[in-house]
Design a protein around this motif. Structure first.
Motif: not given
Length: 205
Positions: A111-115
């Motif tokens: 999962v990306s930092p934003t997610l």
């Protein structure tokens, strides 16, 4: 009345120029159909993939592109991103496990930092730019393909606010899905147990 020779020459030249502008305007309008550039023709146009071809990340209520999303919402750039392992700095599941979906025998979610922040905060709708990558792995742990979604507008819009991509070929990136709002992907991820189209258990196992 006799038309002067100079005027006849100008008329002869002007006609093809006007026709050329009309043709150019038409073809230019097609190319500008989405911000994904090459993805407007995309794999979807070949009939070999599920999808609408390219990421029309131009939502009026907030949007992102290859420079502002956590992962590029366009097939060619995204495949390069995946091949380079650029997502492998993200938070991830602790180990590979059997897939519960129609992907691969063994998978692992990143999962990306934003997610990641959105999931940690318990949000029911994730911010624009959030991205998730699911690796398909062989018995030795090498990636054989990926499934990806990128939220390209702040309104999830029943799955139309996401760019979807899937390939089972880590060598060429030949797409099984590529586009915004791909129905096959949306229908699978649109479950009450999910968190804005993210289905892996939270916190990540």
């Amino acid at each position: 009345m006799t038309i002067p020779r100079g005027l006849r020459l100008l008329t002869t030249l002007a006609l093809p120029l006007a026709i050329g502008c009309s043709d150019g305007g038409s073809s230019g309008g097609g190319a500008a159909g989405g911000t994904g550039g090459a993805a407007t023709g995309g794999a979807a146009g070949t009939g070999g993939t599920a999808g609408t071809g390219g990421a029309g990340a131009t939502g009026g209520n907030g949007s992102c592109d290859s420079n502002s999303c956590d992962a590029p919402p366009e097939a060619a750039a995204l495949f390069s991103f995946l091949k380079a392992g650029s997502y492998q700095t993200w938070n991830k599941e602790s180990a590979a496990h059997a897939s519960t979906g129609p992907h691969s025998a063994s998978v692992r979610a990143w999962v990306s930092p934003t997610l990641d922040k959105s999931l940690t905060d318990g949000a029911t709708s994730h911010p624009v730019g959030a991205a998730a990558v699911k690796e398909f792995l062989d018995s030795g742990g090498a990636a054989t393909g990926w499934a990806v979604w990128v939220k390209v507008q702040s309104d999830s819009a029943a799955g139309q606010g996401f760019y979807w991509y899937e390939t089972f070929d880590a060598s060429t990136g030949s797409a099984a899905a590529d586009g915004v709002g791909v129905s096959l992907c949306v229908n699978c991820h649109e479950q009450p147990s999910g968190k804005d189209y993210f289905l892996s258990p939270v916190p990540l196992q």
